[in-house]
Design an enzyme around this catalytic site. Structure first.
Site, PDB file in Angstrom:
ATOM      1  CG  ASP A 242      54.413  62.512  77.890  1.00  0.00           C
ATOM      2  OD1 ASP A 242      53.983  61.345  77.939  1.00  0.00           O
ATOM      3  OD2 ASP A 242      54.570  63.130  76.825  1.00  0.00           O
TER       4      ASP A 242
ATOM      5  CG  HIS B 229      51.618  60.571  75.840  1.00  0.00           C
ATOM      6  ND1 HIS B 229      52.760  59.826  76.032  1.00  0.00           N
ATOM      7  CD2 HIS B 229      51.359  60.521  74.504  1.00  0.00           C
ATOM      8  CE1 HIS B 229      53.175  59.342  74.859  1.00  0.00           C
ATOM      9  NE2 HIS B 229      52.338  59.739  73.917  1.00  0.00           N
TER      10      HIS B 229
ATOM     11  CD  GLU C  58      52.751  58.368  70.508  1.00  0.00           C
ATOM     12  OE1 GLU C  58      53.497  57.856  69.664  1.00  0.00           O
ATOM     13  OE2 GLU C  58      53.170  58.833  71.574  1.00  0.00           O
TER      14      GLU C  58
HETATM   15  C1  TNX Z   1      55.993  60.524  69.616  1.00  0.00           C
HETATM   16  S1  TNX Z   1      55.216  63.367  68.762  1.00  0.00           S
HETATM   17  C2  TNX Z   1      55.407  61.259  70.630  1.00  0.00           C
HETATM   18  C3  TNX Z   1      56.178  61.595  71.828  1.00  0.00           C
HETATM   19  C4  TNX Z   1      57.542  60.966  71.811  1.00  0.00           C
HETATM   20  C5  TNX Z   1      58.127  61.117  70.428  1.00  0.00           C
HETATM   21  C6  TNX Z   1      59.546  60.631  70.298  1.00  0.00           C
HETATM   22  C7  TNX Z   1      54.064  62.918  69.652  1.00  0.00           C
HETATM   23  C8  TNX Z   1      52.857  63.671  69.501  1.00  0.00           C
HETATM   24  N1  TNX Z   1      54.198  61.866  70.469  1.00  0.00           N
HETATM   25  O1  TNX Z   1      55.450  61.218  72.973  1.00  0.00           O
HETATM   26  O2  TNX Z   1      58.338  61.576  72.760  1.00  0.00           O
HETATM   27  O3  TNX Z   1      57.334  60.407  69.514  1.00  0.00           O
HETATM   28  O4  TNX Z   1      60.104  61.015  69.069  1.00  0.00           O
END
Ligand code: TNX
Length: 777
Positions: A209, A278, A342
């Site tokens: 990440d 990420h 994301e």
């Molecule tokens: C969203 S769940 C994210 C993570 C974070 C999390 C915190 C997801 C696919 N992405 O990168 O750690 O929320 O709750």
């Protein structure tokens, strides 16, 4: 005559149902088996008990070793393992493991188990089923089977039972984010061991990440020499960093060790290598695979980065494929998770190579470019015999042909993917994010936010009703996620995961029809004992006692009330700041208080404290419980304790979601309190919270008014609070001295700053003000 007969019939039905019910109450297996029946008595284990395995099957032999070792480690008898060719041999003081004769409908993971006073027969169609039968056997033994410290004076026996059991879903997962915080191999193993005890079969290992790359890749050593170490870590919910280098990664040998350990427990380890977003840790090590190709630093704070892998550059794909080649060799899992969540597209929109790629590939927009990225990786994975899994963002711009989707932003992504004929793992945030709070945030360790208590997890239904039976088959199971931004230690990780993972295990394994919260919590109680012996730091939040003030009889004044969901346990409390014991006052009904007191309460089961101790200061002042008129309304998102919240004696803490605070989004707080009759007032005060990071500011001005008739108000004083740049968290009581003025009504008007200032990340958005209590002395 007839009515006597009916009565007898009724009584006998009643008795038989009580009998069955009573019998079931002696069985504590979690997840609840498909069919089970308690039989009389139990099977004793001793040093002459043997495990008879069918033929010379290696897998069965390993399972028998696994079974006997655990019992031996716990100080139980040493069972002998015998290879037995004849399947019809009579069982005497023996535990028989067999891979023939089980109902084929039970599939690979189901099993049939019969425990009588004379012996044990465990049948399944594959090693998986035998393993799950073994887990049920452990749960039919004394809890000390989970201990490793040779407890003495244990009668080693197995409750007699007949079970036929098979899972509802084929994918039963738990995830662990080892990037935001790194967890040592021993803990990862313990985590996997726990999963397997509750018949889960997938460990989703989040290995990369923005905050750290955690897996050794031989071809690209900088991924770990640079990518595994960040300069510091964000402090709580602030913009500050601790400036302490933080790092760690798993060597390929350690990965193999974990994979083998998991395989022994029929747990598949599904690695996640995040792309295209990420990915700052990878890009800090190899910036040339980003669009901007400038030096990047591994993130020290949480959130989402604009710099992501550049799909305009073919070398990016070569880099990722090289990494995946090593990953594929390490993980036998058919699923490889590539993230996909994301991923901001802002760099792609500016990057000439990305734009060129879109032209040559005929892609309409950057969403399709993301889809191109994932599809290209899928092709590579498929060619190597693997299936791609991604978060539900991989739906955007079109799903790759074979991909499975992990639905995390609610159910929608999963529903859409299932309709398109793709397999789906359900992991919607509200039910499956174990980084959320699980109890009153004032008593819980700092969490990312949200609120998902045990009961909510248990109520989760993974298969949406709107899917047709054919589409519903694509919901292959559910997963609990443990993101570790705010979870630094193994103990804390266990605390967040347990017991919620156990509730999810039952959701995944047992039939929807059999789910019963009361019965689950009854069984869970006995599992807490097992978890303690296994040294698992599980949360006791479900036992928490809530301390509240509630309107008194006929809506006059306020009373103190203590609440818990556990009617079969006792609430005991003190009002002198001492910790309650089994001798403290027993709570029976709401009571009133005449002076400010610190209430402490705990839940007791047979004189034993089961909960954490809840504490609350109840402020008794002249406005306590008096009628309030709200001239401006609070936000439905932060209601505090409703309309009387400002006079209910309860103060808030820095945990702004804890429910004590009343929040005003963009508007002011303006309330009139009727003191009932004119009284002499020395001071009026109002408490506020500041948490600029979360858009919560102090009011810029608080005006205090008094009135005799409730119509014409006289301004008694104003306190101004300049808005200063910063990111702090603070609590402040705005106090106005009145020097003994007489009034029946008071009014407090706290002025909201309006919109977030230019320097704030939410510039132009409405500010919040948060208030907890208006006190009159
Ligand atoms: C969203 S769940 C994210 C993570 C974070 C999390 C915190 C997801 C696919 N992405 O990168 O750690 O929320 O709750």
């Amino acid at each position: 005559m007839r009515s006597t007969f009916q009565l007898l019939l009724f009584i006998s039905i009643l008795l038989s149902s009580v009998f069955v019910f009573g019998r079931n109450k002696t069985l504590n297996i979690i997840p609840q088996p498909t069919e089970q029946k308690a039989l009389r008595g139990s099977f004793p284990l001793n040093n002459s008990t043997s495990i008879i395995i069918q033929g010379s099957n290696k897998e069965l032999h390993d399972l028998a070793v696994f079974f006997s070792e655990k019992i031996k480690l716990a100080g139980g008898p040493a069972l002998q393992i015998i290879n037995e060719k004849s399947e019809t041999k009579k069982i005497r003081n023996a535990i028989y493991f067999s891979l023939t004769g089980a109902d084929p409908a039970l599939g690979k993971e189901g099993y049939e188990l019969e425990v009588t006073k004379k012996g044990i027969l465990l049948k399944a169609n594959a090693g998986n089923g035998i393993f799950y039968g073994i887990q049920s056997l452990f749960q039919l033994m004394p809890p000390e089977v989970e201990s490793t410290s040779n407890p003495s004076a244990i009668i080693w026996q197995v409750q007699a039972v007949r079970i036929k059991d098979t899972p509802r879903y084929s994918y039963r997962g738990m995830h662990l984010d080892c990037s935001r915080h790194f967890f040592p191999v021993d803990f990862v193993k313990k985590y996997i061991d726990l999963l397997s005890m509750y018949k889960m079969n997938t460990f989703h290992w989040h290995l990369t990440d923005d905050q750290g790359w955690r897996i050794e890749i031989k071809k690209y050593p900088k991924l770990t020499t640079i990518g595994a170490i960040r300069k510091g870590t964000q402090l709580a919910k602030t913009d500050e960093t601790d400036n302490k280098p933080y790092g760690g990664f798993y060597s390929q040998d350690q990965v193999k060790e974990v994979v083998a350990y998991a395989a022994q427990r029929f747990v598949r380890v599904m690695p996640e290598i995040e792309m295209p977003g990420h990915s700052i840790a990878a890009l800090a090590a190899y910036p040339k695979y980003s669009c901007r190709q400038v030096p990047l630093e591994i993130r020290t704070n949480w959130g989402v980065s604009d710099d992501v892998f550049c799909p305009g550059n073919d070398s990016t794909f070569i880099f990722i494929q090289d990494i995946l080649t090593e990953v594929i060799a390490l993980f036998p899992s058919e699923y490889i998770h590539v993230g996909g969540d994301e991923c901001p597209k802002s760099q792609w929109a500016k990057c000439p190579k990305c734009q060129q790629r879109m032209k040559t590939e005929g892609l309409k927009n950057e969403l399709e470019l993301q889809s191109y990225f994932i599809k290209r990786i899928e092709k590579f994975l498929n060619e190597h015999g693997k299936k791609l899994v991604g978060w539900d963002e991989i739906l955007e711009g079109g799903l790759p042909a074979q991909a499975a989707v992990m639905s995390w932003r609610g159910f929608e992504g999963g529903i859409e993917a299932a309709k398109q004929g793709h397999d789906v793992m359900m992991t919607p945030g509200h039910y499956c994010y174990f980084d959320h709070y699980q109890g009153d945030p004032s008593y819980e360790p700092l969490a990312i936010g949200g609120y998902t208590n045990l009961k909510e997890v248990y109520s989760f239904e993974p298969t949406p009703a709107e899917l047709s039976p054919e589409q519903a088959k694509h919901i292959i199971g559910a997963q609990g996620n443990l993101w570790t931004e705010y979870i630094e230690t193994p103990e804390h990780a266990e605390y967040m995961a347990y017991p919620r993972a156990i509730a999810l295990a039952e959701v995944n394994w047992s039939t929807a029809k059999s789910r019963d919260w009361e019965d689950f919590t009854r069984r869970l109680k006995s599992h807490f004992n097992r978890l303690s012996l296994k040294k698992v730091n599980y949360a006791k939040s479900l036992y928490e006692v809530a301390i509240n003030t509630i309107p008194g009889k006929d809506n006059k004044g306020m009373m103190i009330s203590l609440n818990s969901d556990w009617k079969d346990m006792a609430i005991r409390y003190t009002l002198d700041n001492s910790d309650p014991t089994e001798k403290s006052l027993l709570f029976k009904e709401a009571f009133s208080l005449s002076k400010t007191s610190i209430a402490k309460a705990g839940l007791f089961d047979n004189e034993q404290l089961k909960s954490r101790i809840s504490t609350k200061t109840i402020l008794i002042h002249k406005a306590f419980g008096k009628p309030v008129t709200l001239l401006q309304k609070y936000s439905p998102k932060y209601v505090g304790h409703g309309d009387p919240s400002m006079v209910d004696g309860q103060k808030g803490t820095a945990a702004f979601r804890a429910g004590e605070w009343q929040g005003y989004e963009g508007n002011d707080l303006e309330q009139v309190i009727d003191l009932g009759e004119p009284i002499l007032i020395n001071k009026i005060s109002a408490g506020f919270l500041k948490n600029i990071y979360s858009w919560i500011f102090f009011p810029v001005k608080v005006e205090f008014y008094i009135s005799q008739d409730g119509k014409t108000f006289e301004l008694a004083g104003t306190i101004e609070e300049p808005l200063v740049k910063g990111k702090g968290v603070d609590l402040k009581t705005f106090v106005q001295d009145l020097q003994g003025k007489s009034a029946r009504y008071i009014k407090v008007h706290a002025v909201n700053p309006g919109v977030c200032p230019a320097w704030h990340e939410a510039a132009g958005q409405p500010c919040w003000i948060f208030a907890d209590e208006i006190e009159v002395e």
